[in-house]
Write a protein that holds these residues in place. Structure first.
Motif, short mmCIF file in Angstrom:
data_model
loop_
_atom_site.label_atom_id
_atom_site.label_comp_id
_atom_site.label_asym_id
_atom_site.label_seq_id
_atom_site.Cartn_x
_atom_site.Cartn_y
_atom_site.Cartn_z
N ARG A 1 -0.79 19.12 5.76
CA ARG A 1 -2.01 19.14 4.95
C ARG A 1 -2.31 20.57 4.56
NH1 ARG A 1 -6.37 14.64 6.25
NH2 ARG A 1 -6.04 13.99 4.16
N THR B 1 0.85 -1.18 0.00
CA THR B 1 0.00 0.00 0.00
C THR B 1 0.89 1.23 0.00
OG1 THR B 1 -0.13 -0.15 2.40
CG2 THR B 1 -1.97 -1.07 1.15
N THR B 2 0.49 2.19 -0.76
CA THR B 2 1.25 3.43 -0.84
C THR B 2 0.51 4.50 -0.07
OG1 THR B 2 0.16 4.05 -2.89
CG2 THR B 2 2.23 2.83 -3.07
N THR B 3 1.23 5.45 0.41
CA THR B 3 0.62 6.55 1.14
C THR B 3 0.80 7.83 0.34
OG1 THR B 3 2.65 6.94 2.37
CG2 THR B 3 1.01 5.50 3.38
N ASP B 4 -0.09 8.74 0.58
CA ASP B 4 0.01 10.05 -0.06
C ASP B 4 1.16 10.80 0.60
OD1 ASP B 4 -0.51 12.33 -1.49
OD2 ASP B 4 -2.27 12.90 -0.31
N PRO B 5 2.08 11.36 -0.19
CA PRO B 5 3.25 12.04 0.42
C PRO B 5 2.85 13.21 1.32
CG PRO B 5 3.47 11.94 -1.98
CD PRO B 5 2.15 11.37 -1.63
N ASP B 6 1.77 13.88 1.02
CA ASP B 6 1.35 15.02 1.84
C ASP B 6 0.88 14.56 3.21
OD1 ASP B 6 1.96 16.80 -0.18
OD2 ASP B 6 -0.08 16.74 -1.01
N THR B 7 0.11 13.50 3.25
CA THR B 7 -0.41 13.02 4.53
C THR B 7 0.66 12.27 5.31
OG1 THR B 7 -1.29 11.04 3.53
CG2 THR B 7 -2.78 12.90 3.72
N ALA B 8 1.63 11.66 4.63
CA ALA B 8 2.67 10.91 5.31
C ALA B 8 3.60 11.82 6.09
CB ALA B 8 3.48 10.08 4.30
N SER B 9 3.85 13.03 5.59
CA SER B 9 4.75 13.94 6.25
C SER B 9 4.05 14.75 7.35
CB SER B 9 5.40 14.88 5.24
OG SER B 9 4.41 15.70 4.65
#
Length: 151
Positions: free
Chosen positions: A150, A139-147
């Motif tokens: 928002r 599963t991949t995560t959205d880079p914006d939400t991972a860091s």
């Protein structure tokens, strides 16, 4: 020469494969069981093989079909459907066996051996179908939400 990647299978590909291989395994079992039943017990053996394949194969294939159907539902609903289908299958199997005990047009030994064969062969075929599939589980995560940022 161009490279074209293979399409990624959907999340239900293993279940579809299990159902497909289970049906193929059951078809092969029906042919073999009818031939052996006819050779051993004549017409009664044929009926025993047909009934045994229907009982054993139907019991196992119904599970794969219900899981495939329930895969798109919320987990609590899918669990309820699985439970109800299992209870329903057990009741149907008990009723069919109770009704069949009154008759003698089939060979009981051929019926028993075919049910056992159906359970083993169809489960094995379904397992092979699931294991054979290559489904990504990353599963991949959205880079914006991972860091944590928002906007």
């Amino acid at each position: 020469m161009s490279f074209t990647p293979e399409p990624v299978p959907g999340p239900d590909a293993p279940l579809r494969s299990a159902l497909r291989y289970g049906l193929i395994g059951l078809g092969v079992l029906v042919v073999v069981a009818i031939a052996l039943g006819a050779a051993v017990a004549g017409g009664a053996g044929v009926w025993g093989a047909v009934l045994g394949a229907a009982i054993g194969g139907g019991f196992i294939l119904t599970t794969a079909a219900v899981v495939l159907f329930g895969a798109k539902l919320p987990p609590s609903t899918a669990g309820l459907i699985m439970l109800v289908s299992w209870v329903g299958k057990v009741l149907v199997a008990l009723i069919v066996v109770a009704i069949l005990q009154r008759f003698d047009f089939y060979d009981r030994i051929v019926l028993f051996l075919t049910v056992v064969g159906a359970l083993v062969i169809v489960l094995g075929a379904e397992t092979y179908g699931v294991v054979r599939q290559k489904v990504p589980y990353v599963t991949t995560t959205d880079p914006d939400t991972a860091s944590g940022t928002r906007e």
